[in-house]
Write an enzyme that holds these catalytic residues in place. Sequence first.
Site, PDB file in Angstrom:
ATOM      1  N   GLU A 197      86.396  15.529  29.331  1.00 37.05           N
ATOM      2  CA  GLU A 197      86.580  14.163  28.808  1.00 37.05           C
ATOM      3  C   GLU A 197      87.526  14.178  27.604  1.00 37.05           C
ATOM      4  OE1 GLU A 197      82.269  13.566  28.609  1.00 37.05           O
ATOM      5  OE2 GLU A 197      82.562  11.744  29.782  1.00 37.05           O
ATOM      6  N   GLU A 211      77.669  17.074  34.208  1.00 29.40           N
ATOM      7  CA  GLU A 211      76.553  16.438  33.485  1.00 29.40           C
ATOM      8  C   GLU A 211      75.359  16.156  34.385  1.00 29.40           C
ATOM      9  OE1 GLU A 211      79.720  15.775  33.037  1.00 29.40           O
ATOM     10  OE2 GLU A 211      80.177  15.312  30.941  1.00 29.40           O
TER      11      GLU A 211
HETATM   12  C1  3H9 Z   1      78.247  16.581  28.047  1.00 28.22           C
HETATM   13  O1  3H9 Z   1      79.309  17.083  27.871  1.00 28.22           O
HETATM   14  C2  3H9 Z   1      77.967  15.130  27.804  1.00 28.22           C
HETATM   15  C3  3H9 Z   1      79.191  14.287  27.687  1.00 28.22           C
HETATM   16  O2  3H9 Z   1      79.688  13.928  28.951  1.00 28.22           O
HETATM   17  C4  3H9 Z   1      78.913  12.979  27.033  1.00 28.22           C
HETATM   18  C5  3H9 Z   1      78.589  12.960  25.607  1.00 28.22           C
HETATM   19  C6  3H9 Z   1      78.568  11.585  25.083  1.00 28.22           C
HETATM   20  N1  3H9 Z   1      76.082  23.153  24.573  1.00 28.22           N
HETATM   21  O3  3H9 Z   1      75.987  29.967  30.228  1.00 28.22           O
HETATM   22  P1  3H9 Z   1      76.271  31.057  29.255  1.00 28.22           P
HETATM   23  C7  3H9 Z   1      75.447  28.188  25.308  1.00 28.22           C
HETATM   24  S1  3H9 Z   1      76.916  17.490  28.584  1.00 28.22           S
HETATM   25  C8  3H9 Z   1      75.380  24.033  23.856  1.00 28.22           C
HETATM   26  O4  3H9 Z   1      75.310  32.172  29.183  1.00 28.22           O
HETATM   27  P2  3H9 Z   1      78.625  31.795  30.760  1.00 28.22           P
HETATM   28  C9  3H9 Z   1      74.352  28.771  26.203  1.00 28.22           C
HETATM   29  O5  3H9 Z   1      73.108  28.167  25.949  1.00 28.22           O
HETATM   30  C10 3H9 Z   1      77.544  19.142  28.707  1.00 28.22           C
HETATM   31  N2  3H9 Z   1      75.286  25.338  24.192  1.00 28.22           N
HETATM   32  O6  3H9 Z   1      77.758  31.648  29.436  1.00 28.22           O
HETATM   33  C11 3H9 Z   1      74.423  30.235  25.795  1.00 28.22           C
HETATM   34  O7  3H9 Z   1      73.701  30.373  24.589  1.00 28.22           O
HETATM   35  P3  3H9 Z   1      72.916  31.726  24.281  1.00 28.22           P
HETATM   36  C12 3H9 Z   1      78.369  19.366  29.907  1.00 28.22           C
HETATM   37  C13 3H9 Z   1      75.926  25.746  25.283  1.00 28.22           C
HETATM   38  O8  3H9 Z   1      79.866  32.464  30.357  1.00 28.22           O
HETATM   39  C14 3H9 Z   1      75.901  30.464  25.523  1.00 28.22           C
HETATM   40  O9  3H9 Z   1      76.455  29.178  25.279  1.00 28.22           O
HETATM   41  N3  3H9 Z   1      78.727  20.752  30.018  1.00 28.22           N
HETATM   42  C15 3H9 Z   1      76.673  24.878  26.072  1.00 28.22           C
HETATM   43  O10 3H9 Z   1      77.791  32.366  31.849  1.00 28.22           O
HETATM   44  C16 3H9 Z   1      76.641  31.097  26.661  1.00 28.22           C
HETATM   45  O11 3H9 Z   1      76.401  30.348  27.837  1.00 28.22           O
HETATM   46  C17 3H9 Z   1      77.991  21.630  30.720  1.00 28.22           C
HETATM   47  O12 3H9 Z   1      77.029  21.282  31.351  1.00 28.22           O
HETATM   48  C18 3H9 Z   1      76.744  23.509  25.682  1.00 28.22           C
HETATM   49  N4  3H9 Z   1      77.462  22.611  26.362  1.00 28.22           N
HETATM   50  O13 3H9 Z   1      78.941  30.311  31.214  1.00 28.22           O
HETATM   51  C19 3H9 Z   1      78.442  23.065  30.691  1.00 28.22           C
HETATM   52  N5  3H9 Z   1      77.196  25.575  27.106  1.00 28.22           N
HETATM   53  O14 3H9 Z   1      73.928  32.824  24.313  1.00 28.22           O
HETATM   54  C20 3H9 Z   1      77.292  23.963  30.349  1.00 28.22           C
HETATM   55  C21 3H9 Z   1      76.790  26.828  26.959  1.00 28.22           C
HETATM   56  O15 3H9 Z   1      72.276  31.486  22.973  1.00 28.22           O
HETATM   57  N6  3H9 Z   1      77.662  25.337  30.205  1.00 28.22           N
HETATM   58  N7  3H9 Z   1      76.026  26.957  25.860  1.00 28.22           N
HETATM   59  O16 3H9 Z   1      71.897  31.854  25.413  1.00 28.22           O
HETATM   60  C22 3H9 Z   1      77.949  26.163  31.255  1.00 28.22           C
HETATM   61  O17 3H9 Z   1      77.994  25.745  32.401  1.00 28.22           O
HETATM   62  C23 3H9 Z   1      78.181  27.608  30.966  1.00 28.22           C
HETATM   63  O18 3H9 Z   1      77.591  27.893  29.727  1.00 28.22           O
HETATM   64  C24 3H9 Z   1      79.677  28.029  30.919  1.00 28.22           C
HETATM   65  C25 3H9 Z   1      79.748  29.502  30.421  1.00 28.22           C
HETATM   66  C26 3H9 Z   1      80.256  27.947  32.331  1.00 28.22           C
HETATM   67  C27 3H9 Z   1      80.451  27.175  29.994  1.00 28.22           C
END
Ligand code: 3H9
Length: 699
Positions: A105, A125
């Site tokens: 976004e 999301e």
């Molecule tokens: C959003 O964006 C809403 C908006 O549309 C609107 C707002 C108004 N936040 O998965 P990993 C942490 S909703 C906080 O093991 P990988 C995760 O907990 C969001 N923390 O790594 C972990 O912490 P820890 C939409 C986050 O390389 C560490 O980062 N986005 C977030 O296997 C490493 O993560 C998503 O849904 C976050 N957004 O995968 C994407 N993301 O080390 C969500 C990660 O302490 N994220 N962490 O356990 C993912 O899909 C994967 O983390 C990603 C990396 C592919 C990015």
Amino acid sequence: MSDVVSYAREGNIAVITIDNPPVNAMGYSTRLGVWNAIDQFAADGAAQAAVLICAGRTFIAGADISEFDKPIQDPWLPALVQKLEDCPKLIVAAIHGTALGGGLETAMGCHYRCAVAAAKVGLPEVNLGLLPGASGTQRLPRLAGVQKALDMMISGKPVGAADAHQNGIVDTIIDGDLRAGAVAYAEKLIAEMAPIRRVSRLPVDGSQATLEFFAEFRRQMQRQARGFFAPEQIVKCVEAAVTLPYDQALKQERERFELCKASTHSAAQRHLFFAEREISKIPDIGKDVAARRVESVAVIGAGTMGGGIAMNFLNAGMPVTLLEMDRNGLDRGLGVIRKNYEANVKKGRMTAEQLEQTLGLIRPTLDYGDLANADLVIEAVFENMAIKKEVFATLDAACKPGAILASNTSTLDLNEIAAVTRRPEDVIGMHFFAPANVMQLLEIVRGARTARDAIATAMDLAKRIRKVGVLVGVCFGFVGNRVFFPYLREAQRMILEGVAPDHIDKVAWDWGMAMGPNAVVDLSGVDVFYKLFSEWKGRPDDPAFCRLTTVLNGLGRLGQKSGRGFYKYEGRDAVPDPEVIEIARQEAAALGIAARTIGDGEIEERLFYAMINEGARVLEEGIALRPGDVDVIFANGYGLPRYRGGPMFYADTLGLKRVYDGICKYRAQYGDLYWTPSLLLEKLAQEGSTFAAWAKART
Ligand code: 3H9
């Protein structure tokens, strides 16, 4: 200028860099940093355009999910995205890694987007029970069209840079260094006097987006979205994008985002997001414990389970020695593996050449001597203690020192198995779920003497073969089956009390389960459960316990495989069978169980309270490390809908006092054999606490 956002200039191009490890999530300080950087850029007379880029492994992975439980601090993401777009000078987003959710976004708020070829972009999301709430539902249809935008937002799956480029989401692909390429791209845009392209001002092509189109889309989405709140909200936002002016549609997006964020569904799905990441954190196994090297694997048993297990390692490109007792069994097993891969070729998931390469990684054998070099051996033979002991004694003699010896047992005592070897520290459980090449869950069972580095190795391997590996302790059924059996027990008991099997299944299905308990037994095999329960030393002293499994097994009604079980099967369709009701009536009479009228509320309570109570016991005994681990097991291995968050999270949403009172009510009615509340549940209910609070206090 900020801890996590820096501003620099290369000639006439400003470079705004976000550096907020690990994934550049848009938390408060990042938003504030970008906000200020945009102001600095606007005021910087020497900068004609800006590049927004991220340090580290990825572009922005979204809003900071951990902030959603607290009041949000301004500047909030929607305002920041608008500020980027409103900037009077041109801004280019430079994407590597994954631009997800609020990350994409943010990129769509920029005027142009460039990406490296390996980048991915997506709006996931929906997996968190949310919708893209920083104008994603409005901007993506403008760039990629209504169908593509809906597909991306409802599936939540990211697309690769080439796909994004083809669909107008990314404007150009950068070869080589992203920063240099993005700066050059911005210079080129300036030289060409490219217009400031504001996505919100682009029209939505609504020519195909008729009422019928949306009706058909909803129909198709139903299977994957059943019961979930967010998908329908997303479709409504896109309908608004087609029919309303941007500002009005955006207002709807805001309102619907807030509805999603406040929903229990979203809280449940966010809980699972973090719980699935926490499973790899084992209190006594830190980074100092190095995993053992595993390059070659052996699997004992080429049956359905062994073959499925082998496929996981083959898919990860690891050579697998597959051992069977006789040539016929081995050939049959190899044939099934080949057939599975051929189906993948037919579906276009792999080429014929890849199939041959993958099969070439298998080394079939009838000789334990061929396991001498295996780093890991997984036993997948019959669920019978005597046979398993024999296999492990043989493995002990055949395998090299340091090889990990794993059992795929689903219920048996791992310590008893380990005791037949001279190396119990190398013995571990790796409990796959059928079909093993498909199901995500892997229970990793820690025996009393399993070495810490063996556990670290198994946890690592789970990631390598893309499984959700959860560490559990030794008891009958470990965590998953142990907590699942009381649910089956209540289902079968209620049939004896006069409730039709399909009615119980419908209540469970309406609650969100992928299948009802009786249909599950039919699918896995009535005989399978009969054998499991017969081998259980601690089987309850109750002739009514899962009585129907015994009776149906005796009648050869083994479930789907024999065409009859709790249901009769017409093709693949399960049809209620009055014969089963009659069988149950006779059994109930023999056991002295009276028929009762049981309402849907009671069916639901008995199924899920039984599960919750056992889950609480598993926690109080330390068999599961955290309530979230139990939840992850059920969301990934037992068809619990993610919007419930798992049995322990569900209990918290109901309130533990209510669950406890319900269990006490059933104890008064049915006695304390099954309905004695767990001590942990009792304590938390009395304190007005939750499993989540209990887990937090222990970290
Ligand atoms: C959003 O964006 C809403 C908006 O549309 C609107 C707002 C108004 N936040 O998965 P990993 C942490 S909703 C906080 O093991 P990988 C995760 O907990 C969001 N923390 O790594 C972990 O912490 P820890 C939409 C986050 O390389 C560490 O980062 N986005 C977030 O296997 C490493 O993560 C998503 O849904 C976050 N957004 O995968 C994407 N993301 O080390 C969500 C990660 O302490 N994220 N962490 O356990 C993912 O899909 C994967 O983390 C990603 C990396 C592919 C990015």
